[in-house]
Design a protein around this motif. Structure first.
Motif, PDB file in Angstrom:
ATOM      1  N   THR A  60      -5.674 -12.765  -1.714  1.00 53.13           N
ATOM      2  CA  THR A  60      -6.062 -11.787  -1.011  1.00 53.13           C
ATOM      3  C   THR A  60      -6.603 -10.802  -1.730  1.00 53.13           C
ATOM      4  OG1 THR A  60      -5.693 -12.767   0.923  1.00 53.13           O
ATOM      5  CG2 THR A  60      -7.005 -10.559   0.695  1.00 53.13           C
ATOM      6  N   VAL A  61      -6.057 -10.137  -2.766  1.00 54.23           N
ATOM      7  CA  VAL A  61      -6.154  -8.598  -2.953  1.00 54.23           C
ATOM      8  C   VAL A  61      -5.726  -9.125  -4.374  1.00 54.23           C
ATOM      9  CG1 VAL A  61      -3.858  -8.178  -2.948  1.00 54.23           C
ATOM     10  CG2 VAL A  61      -5.367  -6.311  -2.981  1.00 54.23           C
ATOM     11  N   LYS A  62      -7.292  -7.785  -5.516  1.00 54.57           N
ATOM     12  CA  LYS A  62      -6.659  -8.015  -7.034  1.00 54.57           C
ATOM     13  C   LYS A  62      -6.190  -6.840  -7.481  1.00 54.57           C
ATOM     14  CE  LYS A  62      -7.893 -13.027  -7.421  1.00 54.57           C
ATOM     15  NZ  LYS A  62      -6.182 -13.453  -7.600  1.00 54.57           N
ATOM     16  N   GLU A  63      -6.311  -6.563  -8.773  1.00 58.78           N
ATOM     17  CA  GLU A  63      -5.884  -5.529  -9.193  1.00 58.78           C
ATOM     18  C   GLU A  63      -7.304  -4.580  -9.190  1.00 58.78           C
ATOM     19  OE1 GLU A  63      -4.509  -3.305 -13.123  1.00 58.78           O
ATOM     20  OE2 GLU A  63      -4.998  -5.264 -13.105  1.00 58.78           O
ATOM     21  N   GLY A  64      -7.051  -3.540  -8.615  1.00 59.22           N
ATOM     22  CA  GLY A  64      -8.584  -2.556  -8.212  1.00 59.22           C
ATOM     23  C   GLY A  64      -9.311  -2.695  -6.730  1.00 59.22           C
ATOM     24  N   ASP A  65      -8.390  -3.777  -5.746  1.00 62.07           N
ATOM     25  CA  ASP A  65      -9.036  -3.581  -4.701  1.00 62.07           C
ATOM     26  C   ASP A  65      -8.289  -2.310  -3.972  1.00 62.07           C
ATOM     27  OD1 ASP A  65     -10.251  -5.712  -5.128  1.00 62.07           O
ATOM     28  OD2 ASP A  65      -9.182  -7.375  -4.154  1.00 62.07           O
ATOM     29  N   TYR A  66      -8.796  -1.893  -2.660  1.00 68.37           N
ATOM     30  CA  TYR A  66      -8.501  -0.912  -1.878  1.00 68.37           C
ATOM     31  C   TYR A  66      -8.194  -1.016  -0.428  1.00 68.37           C
ATOM     32  CZ  TYR A  66     -12.814   0.444  -1.991  1.00 68.37           C
ATOM     33  OH  TYR A  66     -14.487   0.293  -2.183  1.00 68.37           O
ATOM     34  N   PHE A  67      -7.611  -0.026   0.159  1.00 60.66           N
ATOM     35  CA  PHE A  67      -8.363   0.358   1.407  1.00 60.66           C
ATOM     36  C   PHE A  67      -8.486   1.750   1.736  1.00 60.66           C
ATOM     37  CE2 PHE A  67      -3.473  -0.480   1.426  1.00 60.66           C
ATOM     38  CZ  PHE A  67      -3.014  -0.123   2.462  1.00 60.66           C
ATOM     39  N   ASP A  68      -8.798   2.049   2.598  1.00 60.01           N
ATOM     40  CA  ASP A  68      -8.383   3.516   3.211  1.00 60.01           C
ATOM     41  C   ASP A  68      -8.084   3.568   4.577  1.00 60.01           C
ATOM     42  OD1 ASP A  68      -9.387   4.315   0.412  1.00 60.01           O
ATOM     43  OD2 ASP A  68     -12.143   4.392   1.474  1.00 60.01           O
ATOM     44  N   VAL A  69      -7.666   5.360   4.539  1.00 64.77           N
ATOM     45  CA  VAL A  69      -6.887   5.462   5.666  1.00 64.77           C
ATOM     46  C   VAL A  69      -8.034   6.878   6.234  1.00 64.77           C
ATOM     47  CG1 VAL A  69      -4.928   6.727   7.904  1.00 64.77           C
ATOM     48  CG2 VAL A  69      -4.495   4.481   5.687  1.00 64.77           C
ATOM     49  N   ASP A  70      -8.965   7.210   7.309  1.00 62.49           N
ATOM     50  CA  ASP A  70      -9.826   7.439   7.254  1.00 62.49           C
ATOM     51  C   ASP A  70      -8.966   8.503   8.224  1.00 62.49           C
ATOM     52  OD1 ASP A  70     -12.077   7.537   5.465  1.00 62.49           O
ATOM     53  OD2 ASP A  70     -11.818   5.715   6.780  1.00 62.49           O
ATOM     54  N   LEU A  71      -8.833   9.450   8.385  1.00 57.62           N
ATOM     55  CA  LEU A  71      -7.980  10.283   9.181  1.00 57.62           C
ATOM     56  C   LEU A  71      -8.806  11.716  10.154  1.00 57.62           C
ATOM     57  CD1 LEU A  71      -4.824  11.631   6.855  1.00 57.62           C
ATOM     58  CD2 LEU A  71      -5.144  10.448   8.855  1.00 57.62           C
ATOM     59  N   SER A  72      -8.488  12.397  11.225  1.00 56.50           N
ATOM     60  CA  SER A  72      -9.899  13.660  11.680  1.00 56.50           C
ATOM     61  C   SER A  72      -9.268  14.577  11.061  1.00 56.50           C
ATOM     62  CB  SER A  72      -9.582  13.365  13.283  1.00 56.50           C
ATOM     63  OG  SER A  72      -8.199  13.439  13.727  1.00 56.50           O
ATOM     64  N   LYS A  73     -10.429  15.691  11.488  1.00 56.98           N
ATOM     65  CA  LYS A  73     -10.089  16.511  10.406  1.00 56.98           C
ATOM     66  C   LYS A  73      -9.718  17.643  11.359  1.00 56.98           C
ATOM     67  CE  LYS A  73     -15.326  16.103   8.790  1.00 56.98           C
ATOM     68  NZ  LYS A  73     -16.476  16.749   9.086  1.00 56.98           N
TER      69      LYS A  73
END
Length: 273
Positions: free
Chosen positions: A144-157
């Motif tokens: 599923t994952v390759k080098e450079g793939d990513y995921f973000d954790v978005d935080l409240s301000k």
């Protein structure tokens, strides 16, 4: 008689003079012209020259094992590996994290309902804490994952990851399997998010498990006063974790204490330069 002798001498003199001269040859201009002759000769060769190109293509040149190469060498058919693999843009694999679990809690006391940013919680008080924390657990497959793939954790301000340090601090983290770094996390202070980017090492393993834990600090610029039911959130794709807490900046002062920590926020208006 004299005439004959004189004639004989004249002929002999001419013969001697002619013997010393070298013959000279020239081309006379004919009506058909030199160019016309050359064109005709070239046309004759064209009709009589055998077609070696066709013989080479058919493989029969009449010369046994000999071969004749004519024209330009054909271009070599290069495979995709020789031409270089096409660059694949990094993908957001937030929706492909399996068994994803997210939770926001107190840093020391998981069940804390009140955050005191300016003081630590009492040892016997499980309802308060000085800061918070987000925890993430997930599984991912190497297919599923390759080098450079990513995921973000978005935080409240209303929270950040740098706390009492400057917001320009380099906030980063690494995810490991043994001694191999399989992902790197970098905090984007302007966008209020943590991005985890997978490395080449992530492709070496099959299905693997990861757990992440990062501290969360109340941002005093967004939350300058005591507040009740402040929603603190962390989001990955369509998954969201939330915890509501009370924010209390007060610092109790015991009678006789000389050291007093304080916190204040001032708003200035109409400042004359």
């Amino acid at each position: 008689m004299n005439d004959k002798m004189q004639m004989h001498r004249l002929i002999e003199q001419k013969r001697i003079e002619g013997a010393d001269k070298k013959p000279r040859y020239g081309m006379r201009k004919l009506t058909i012209g030199t160019v016309s002759c050359l064109l005709g000769f070239a046309s004759l060769l064209a009709f009589t020259t055998p077609n070696f190109s066709q013989a080479a293509e058919s493989g029969n040149t009449g010369g046994g094992n000999n071969s004749l190469i004519t024209g330009t060498v054909p271009k070599e058919n290069k495979s995709s590996s020789e031409e270089g693999e096409k660059l694949i843009a990094p993908r957001d694999v937030s929706g492909e994290l399996e068994n994803l679990k997210m939770v926001i809690s107190g840093n020391t006391n998981e069940n804390a309902t009140t955050i005191h940013p300016l003081r630590s919680s009492a040892p016997d008080d499980n309802t308060t804490d000085q800061e918070m924390r987000y925890k993430i657990a997930f599984d991912i497959d190497k297919n599923t994952v390759k080098e450079g793939d990513y995921f973000d954790v978005d935080l409240s301000k209303n929270v950040n990851l740098y706390g009492s340090t400057t917001k320009y601090s380099d906030i980063s983290t690494k995810l490991y399997i043994g001694n191999d770094v399989v992902a790197k996390g970098v905090y984007d202070v302007e966008k209020h998010k943590m991005r985890y980017t997978f490395t080449k090492n992530a492709e070496k393993y099959g299905r693997f498990h990861q757990e992440i834990s990062e501290p969360l600090f109340i941002d005093p610029t967004e939350v300058p006063f005591d507040t009740k039911d402040l929603p603190v959130q962390a989001t990955i794709g369509k998954h969201k974790a939330e915890k509501k807490v009370a924010i209390d900046y007060r610092v109790p002062v015991a009678e006789g204490e000389a050291d007093i920590d304080s916190n204040s926020v001032a708003t200035l208006y109409d400042i004359n330069e």
